[in-house]
Design a protein around this motif. Structure first.
Motif, PDB file in Angstrom:
ATOM      1  N   ALA A   1     -51.370  37.086  38.204  1.00 42.11           N
ATOM      2  CA  ALA A   1     -51.937  37.160  39.551  1.00 42.11           C
ATOM      3  C   ALA A   1     -51.000  36.523  40.578  1.00 42.11           C
ATOM      4  CB  ALA A   1     -53.301  36.479  39.569  1.00 42.11           C
ATOM      5  N   PHE A   2     -50.383  35.392  40.221  1.00 44.05           N
ATOM      6  CA  PHE A   2     -49.431  34.735  41.121  1.00 44.05           C
ATOM      7  C   PHE A   2     -48.275  35.676  41.452  1.00 44.05           C
ATOM      8  CE2 PHE A   2     -45.871  31.474  41.540  1.00 44.05           C
ATOM      9  CZ  PHE A   2     -46.246  31.055  42.812  1.00 44.05           C
ATOM     10  N   ALA A   3     -47.760  36.383  40.442  1.00 48.33           N
ATOM     11  CA  ALA A   3     -46.676  37.324  40.678  1.00 48.33           C
ATOM     12  C   ALA A   3     -47.107  38.436  41.626  1.00 48.33           C
ATOM     13  CB  ALA A   3     -46.198  37.912  39.353  1.00 48.33           C
ATOM     14  N   GLN A   4     -48.329  38.941  41.443  1.00 46.94           N
ATOM     15  CA  GLN A   4     -48.789  40.090  42.231  1.00 46.94           C
ATOM     16  C   GLN A   4     -49.222  39.715  43.649  1.00 46.94           C
ATOM     17  OE1 GLN A   4     -51.199  43.111  39.850  1.00 46.94           O
ATOM     18  NE2 GLN A   4     -51.234  41.354  38.432  1.00 46.94           N
ATOM     19  N   VAL A   5     -49.770  38.509  43.820  1.00 49.58           N
ATOM     20  CA  VAL A   5     -50.299  38.120  45.135  1.00 49.58           C
ATOM     21  C   VAL A   5     -49.230  37.467  46.009  1.00 49.58           C
ATOM     22  CG1 VAL A   5     -51.928  36.575  46.307  1.00 49.58           C
ATOM     23  CG2 VAL A   5     -52.654  37.876  44.303  1.00 49.58           C
ATOM     24  N   VAL A   6     -48.369  36.653  45.400  1.00 49.99           N
ATOM     25  CA  VAL A   6     -47.413  35.858  46.183  1.00 49.99           C
ATOM     26  C   VAL A   6     -45.976  36.311  45.971  1.00 49.99           C
ATOM     27  CG1 VAL A   6     -46.418  33.541  46.485  1.00 49.99           C
ATOM     28  CG2 VAL A   6     -48.901  33.831  46.319  1.00 49.99           C
ATOM     29  N   VAL A   7     -45.535  36.356  44.723  1.00 47.49           N
ATOM     30  CA  VAL A   7     -44.107  36.473  44.446  1.00 47.49           C
ATOM     31  C   VAL A   7     -43.546  37.824  44.877  1.00 47.49           C
ATOM     32  CG1 VAL A   7     -42.329  36.325  42.665  1.00 47.49           C
ATOM     33  CG2 VAL A   7     -44.366  34.866  42.526  1.00 47.49           C
ATOM     34  N   ILE A   8     -44.160  38.911  44.411  1.00 43.33           N
ATOM     35  CA  ILE A   8     -43.628  40.250  44.686  1.00 43.33           C
ATOM     36  C   ILE A   8     -43.847  40.660  46.143  1.00 43.33           C
ATOM     37  CG2 ILE A   8     -43.826  42.697  44.099  1.00 43.33           C
ATOM     38  CD1 ILE A   8     -44.487  41.759  41.210  1.00 43.33           C
ATOM     39  N   PRO A   9     -45.061  40.521  46.711  1.00 43.74           N
ATOM     40  CA  PRO A   9     -45.249  40.939  48.102  1.00 43.74           C
ATOM     41  C   PRO A   9     -44.375  40.179  49.096  1.00 43.74           C
ATOM     42  CG  PRO A   9     -47.367  40.684  47.006  1.00 43.74           C
ATOM     43  CD  PRO A   9     -46.331  40.116  46.080  1.00 43.74           C
ATOM     44  N   GLU A  10     -44.071  38.923  48.805  1.00 45.80           N
ATOM     45  CA  GLU A  10     -43.308  38.121  49.754  1.00 45.80           C
ATOM     46  C   GLU A  10     -41.816  38.108  49.433  1.00 45.80           C
ATOM     47  OE1 GLU A  10     -45.030  34.294  50.440  1.00 45.80           O
ATOM     48  OE2 GLU A  10     -47.051  35.103  50.660  1.00 45.80           O
ATOM     49  N   GLY A  11     -41.408  38.921  48.454  1.00 44.70           N
ATOM     50  CA  GLY A  11     -39.992  39.038  48.138  1.00 44.70           C
ATOM     51  C   GLY A  11     -39.380  37.762  47.596  1.00 44.70           C
ATOM     52  N   GLU A  12     -40.188  36.961  46.907  1.00 40.69           N
ATOM     53  CA  GLU A  12     -39.675  35.716  46.341  1.00 40.69           C
ATOM     54  C   GLU A  12     -38.611  36.012  45.287  1.00 40.69           C
ATOM     55  OE1 GLU A  12     -40.393  32.723  47.259  1.00 40.69           O
ATOM     56  OE2 GLU A  12     -42.373  32.701  48.182  1.00 40.69           O
ATOM     57  N   ASP A  13     -37.561  35.202  45.284  1.00 39.50           N
ATOM     58  CA  ASP A  13     -36.443  35.414  44.357  1.00 39.50           C
ATOM     59  C   ASP A  13     -36.670  34.605  43.087  1.00 39.50           C
ATOM     60  OD1 ASP A  13     -34.069  36.185  43.258  1.00 39.50           O
ATOM     61  OD2 ASP A  13     -32.880  34.693  44.347  1.00 39.50           O
ATOM     62  N   GLY A  14     -37.696  34.980  42.329  1.00 38.50           N
ATOM     63  CA  GLY A  14     -37.973  34.317  41.064  1.00 38.50           C
ATOM     64  C   GLY A  14     -38.920  33.133  41.214  1.00 38.50           C
ATOM     65  N   VAL A  15     -39.217  32.498  40.084  1.00 33.32           N
ATOM     66  CA  VAL A  15     -40.183  31.399  40.024  1.00 33.32           C
ATOM     67  C   VAL A  15     -39.601  30.267  39.185  1.00 33.32           C
ATOM     68  CG1 VAL A  15     -42.485  30.704  39.250  1.00 33.32           C
ATOM     69  CG2 VAL A  15     -42.158  32.955  40.277  1.00 33.32           C
ATOM     70  N   VAL A  16     -39.724  29.039  39.673  1.00 33.99           N
ATOM     71  CA  VAL A  16     -39.366  27.864  38.878  1.00 33.99           C
ATOM     72  C   VAL A  16     -40.651  27.260  38.331  1.00 33.99           C
ATOM     73  CG1 VAL A  16     -37.206  27.325  40.037  1.00 33.99           C
ATOM     74  CG2 VAL A  16     -39.324  26.418  40.959  1.00 33.99           C
ATOM     75  N   ILE A  17     -40.634  26.863  37.073  1.00 31.66           N
ATOM     76  CA  ILE A  17     -41.827  26.347  36.407  1.00 31.66           C
ATOM     77  C   ILE A  17     -41.492  25.037  35.721  1.00 31.66           C
ATOM     78  CG2 ILE A  17     -43.588  26.779  34.646  1.00 31.66           C
ATOM     79  CD1 ILE A  17     -43.178  29.774  35.094  1.00 31.66           C
ATOM     80  N   GLY A  18     -42.290  24.002  36.001  1.00 32.44           N
ATOM     81  CA  GLY A  18     -42.133  22.713  35.356  1.00 32.44           C
ATOM     82  C   GLY A  18     -43.456  22.235  34.802  1.00 32.44           C
ATOM     83  N   HIS A  19     -43.407  21.143  34.035  1.00 32.88           N
ATOM     84  CA  HIS A  19     -44.653  20.629  33.467  1.00 32.88           C
ATOM     85  C   HIS A  19     -44.557  19.129  33.215  1.00 32.88           C
ATOM     86  CE1 HIS A  19     -43.009  20.176  29.375  1.00 32.88           C
ATOM     87  NE2 HIS A  19     -42.400  21.343  29.553  1.00 32.88           N
ATOM     88  N   ASP A  20     -45.731  18.488  33.105  1.00 29.99           N
ATOM     89  CA  ASP A  20     -45.777  17.059  32.826  1.00 29.99           C
ATOM     90  C   ASP A  20     -45.829  16.807  31.321  1.00 29.99           C
ATOM     91  OD1 ASP A  20     -48.411  17.444  31.976  1.00 29.99           O
ATOM     92  OD2 ASP A  20     -49.321  16.429  33.697  1.00 29.99           O
ATOM     93  N   MET A  21     -46.232  15.581  30.941  1.00 29.07           N
ATOM     94  CA  MET A  21     -46.124  15.145  29.546  1.00 29.07           C
ATOM     95  C   MET A  21     -47.384  15.382  28.734  1.00 29.07           C
ATOM     96  SD  MET A  21     -47.136  12.873  31.821  1.00 29.07           S
ATOM     97  CE  MET A  21     -48.891  12.615  31.935  1.00 29.07           C
ATOM     98  N   ARG A  22     -48.395  16.032  29.290  1.00 28.99           N
ATOM     99  CA  ARG A  22     -49.615  16.309  28.529  1.00 28.99           C
ATOM    100  C   ARG A  22     -49.297  17.266  27.377  1.00 28.99           C
ATOM    101  NH1 ARG A  22     -54.354  15.116  31.963  1.00 28.99           N
ATOM    102  NH2 ARG A  22     -53.495  14.120  33.832  1.00 28.99           N
ATOM    103  N   ASP A  23     -49.967  17.076  26.252  1.00 36.71           N
ATOM    104  CA  ASP A  23     -49.671  17.877  25.067  1.00 36.71           C
ATOM    105  C   ASP A  23     -49.830  19.370  25.322  1.00 36.71           C
ATOM    106  OD1 ASP A  23     -49.135  15.589  23.650  1.00 36.71           O
ATOM    107  OD2 ASP A  23     -51.079  15.508  22.632  1.00 36.71           O
TER     108      ASP A  23
END
Length: 473
Positions: free
Chosen positions: A34-56
Motif C-alpha cells: 500500500a505504501f508503494a501504491q499510495v506514496v512511492v509510485i504516484p509521487e515519483g519517489e526514487d526508492g525506499v530506505v528501510i531500517g529497524h530497531d532492536m526488537r526481536d
C-alpha cells in the motif's frame, strides 16, 4: 485466520500494534504494498530506505514490508539496525521515502512503523496514512499476500550502513571538539542509543567521558521501559549521575529520537527549558550567518512553557505556536522555514535535519552550550526555567465535551482568555497561569497540563480544574 482490523493499529502518525496478534509479516507486506501504491509510485519517489530497531520481531517485519514494496518494482535500501533519526538522515541524504520499524517507547510486546516521504517529510493520517491503511486492509481482506498487484520488475534490495555518515553529519552541525571536558551518564534503556551514542559521543578526540547505562540492545527491556517520560524510568540515571559526579545525564527512548536530560544534581531538566536553550542557539547561529532576526522563526507546541516564546522573542525572532504532534510541528516548520522546533515531550526538530526530529542533535547542542562556559547545567538552564508546571495529568471521563465545557466556563469566570488551538487552552495574566486540556485521540481521556508563576498558584489551578474534570454528572 482471524480478521485483522488495521484501524486498531494505524494511529494518527504511525503504526503501533501487538506482535503477532495485530502486526505480523502478512500485515507488514500489505502495508508495504500500500505504501508503494499510495506514496512511492504516484509521487515519483526514487526508492525506499528501510531500517529497524532492536526488537526481536523487527528484522522479519522490515523484510516483509520490503517485499511488499519491491513487488511494485521499487528499489529498496536496507539500512539495518538504526535509530529513527538515522532513518530520517538516510531519507534526507538519499532523497528516498523511508520506513522505520519500531514501537519507540512501547513495551516489548509491541512493534510499529514510522513512514516518511523523501527528505524525511512525514506521512500521517492527513498526508497519506489513512489511504495506506484502507488499501492495506483491502489487500488483507482478499485473504492472500501471494496475490499482490505487482509490476513486471521486482525492485532490487541493497544493504548499507548509515551510522558513520549520520555521526559525521551531526558533528558538521555542532562542534564538540573544543569544549571543556564533560562527564556524561547516558541511559540507553537497552534501546538504539546503545548503538548511536558510542559512535556520536565516543569519537576520538572529543573531551567527553560517557558513563554507559543499559547499552546492550535488548528489545525485552530487562531493566526498565525505554520511556523516559515516566519519572520511575529516570531513577537509575539520576542515581548514576550523582554516583559518578557527572556534569549531566541523558536518557533516550527506545528508538532514540527523544532525549531527556537531568542536571548535575540528578534533577530533571524540563524539555521546555531545553527547547528554549536550543532555540536561542539556533537563532544566534542563523543571525551570525547573515539572517535578520525578524526573519528567523522557531516553532513550539501549545504545551511548551511560556518561557519558550519569551526566549524566542527576546532574541528578536518569531515564535510560532503549533498543535501537539510531529506532523503539525513539521508542517509549521516547513511553512515558516523555521530553524528549530520543540515539544514538551522532548521531540526536537531542526531545519538542518530536514525539519525532522533528532534527540541526539539536541543533546549535542546542550553539551556544546554547557561546555562553552563554566557554570553547572542547573545554573545554565535556570534562565529558561521561569515557571512552575504540573506535568501531564490524565483523567478518564465519561463525557469529554461536557467536562471540557465545565472547565472553560470556570476559567472564563476567573478572567482567563480562551486560546483554542489544540483542545482547550486558557491563559490568565495576573497572577499568571495557563493550562492545556486536550482529549486523547484513542481513549476517553483528558490530558491536563498547568503552568503558573509559582507553585501555590499552579496547585490551586490544577486542583480546581481536576475537580471539574472528574466531577460526575
Amino acid at each position: 485466520m482471524s480478521p485483522i482490523a488495521l484501524a486498531d493499529i494505524v494511529k494518527a502518525y504511525d503504526v503501533r500494534g501487538l506482535v503477532p496478534e495485530q502486526l505480523d509479516a502478512r500485515v507488514a507486506t500489505a502495508l508495504g504494498s500500500a505504501f508503494a501504491q499510495v506514496v512511492v509510485i504516484p509521487e515519483g519517489e526514487d526508492g525506499v530506505v528501510i531500517g529497524h530497531d532492536m526488537r526481536d520481531s523487527s528484522p522479519e517485519l522490515a523484510r516483509s514490508f520490503a517485499a511488499g514494496v519491491a513487488a511494485h518494482g521499487v528499489d529498496i535500501t536496507m539500512i539495518g539496525l538504526c535509530s529513527t533519526d538515522i532513518l530520517y538522515y538516510a531519507s534526507g541524504v538519499e532523497q528516498r521515502a523511508g520506513a522505520m520499524f519500531t514501537a519507540s517507547h512501547n513495551p516489548a510486546g509491541y512493534n510499529g512503523i514510522k513512514l516518511c516521504r523523501r527528505g524525511a517529510r512525514p506521512v500521517g493520517q492527513d498526508s497519506g496514512l489513512t489511504e495506506i491503511r484502507d488499501l492495506a486492509q483491502w489487500l488483507l481482506d482478499r485473504g492472500s499476500m501471494h496475490d499482490l498487484p505487482t509490476s513486471e520488475r521486482t525492485g532490487s534490495v541493497a544493504e548499507t550502513d548509515m551510522l558513520a555518515g549520520y555521526a559525521a553529519y551531526l558533528h558538521s552541525l555542532v562542534r564538540l571538539d573544543d569544549i571543556r571536558p564533560l562527564r556524561v551518564v547516558v541511559d540507553a534503556g537497552n534501546g538504539m542509543a546503545g548503538l548511536t551514542v558510542p559512535v556520536v559521543l565516543g569519537m576520538d578526540g572529543l573531551p567527553i567521558t560517557v558513563e554507559p547505562l543499559y547499552f546492550e540492545l535488548d528489545g525485552t527491556f530487562p531493566h526498565h521501559e525505554a520511556n523516559p517520560l515516566e519519572p520511575e524510568n529516570l531513577r537509575d540515571l539520576q542515581a548514576a549521575v550523582r554516583e559518578h559526579g557527572a556534569d549531566l545525564g541523558l536518557a533516550f527512548d527506545g528508538d532514540a529520537d527523544r532525549c531527556f536530560v537531568v542536571d548535575e544534581r540528578g534533577e530533571p531538566v524540563s524539555p521546555s527549558a531545553v527547547t528554549a536553550l536550543v532555540a536561542a542557539r539556533e537563532i544566534t547561529r542563523a543571525v551570525q550567518a547573515g539572517a535578520d532576526p525578524s526573519d528567523v522563526a522557531v516553532v513550539h507546541n501549545t504545551i511548551c512553557s511560556r518561557a519558550v516564546p519569551e526566549t524566542i522573542q527576546e532574541h528578536g525572532a518569531r515564535a510560532v505556536r503549533s498543535r501537539v504532534g510531529h506532523s503539525f510541528v513539521k508542517a509549521q516548520m516547513a511553512e515558516h522555514e523555521a530553524v528549530f522546533g520543540g515539544e514538551h515531550s522532548a521531540h526536537y526538530y531542526f531545519k538542518d535535519f530536514w525539519f525532522a526530529d533528532t534527540g541526539m542533535l539536541a543533546a549535542m547542542h546542550l553539551l556544546a552550550a554547557l561546555g562553552e562556559q563554566d557554570d553547572p547545567l542547573s545554573q545554565l538552564v535556570a534562565a529558561y526555567d521561569r515557571y512552575v508546571a504540573s506535568g501531564e495529568l490524565n483523567s478518564r471521563v465519561p463525557d469529554v465535551a461536557a467536562a471540557t465545557e465545565r472547565v472553560r466556563e470556570w476559567a472564563a469566570a476567573q478572567g482567563a482568555s480562551d486560546e483554542r488551538l489544540d483542545g482547550l487552552s486558557m491563559v490568565h495574566e495576573d497572577p499568571y497561569w495557563s493550562f492545556s486540556l486536550r482529549p486523547s485521540n484513542t481513549e476517553p481521556l483528558l490530558r491536563l497540563n498547568v503552568e503558573a508563576q509559582d507553585r501555590a498558584v499552579m496547585e490551586q489551578v490544577r486542583d480546581s480544574v481536576l475537580t471539574l474534570v472528574r466531577q460526575e454528572r
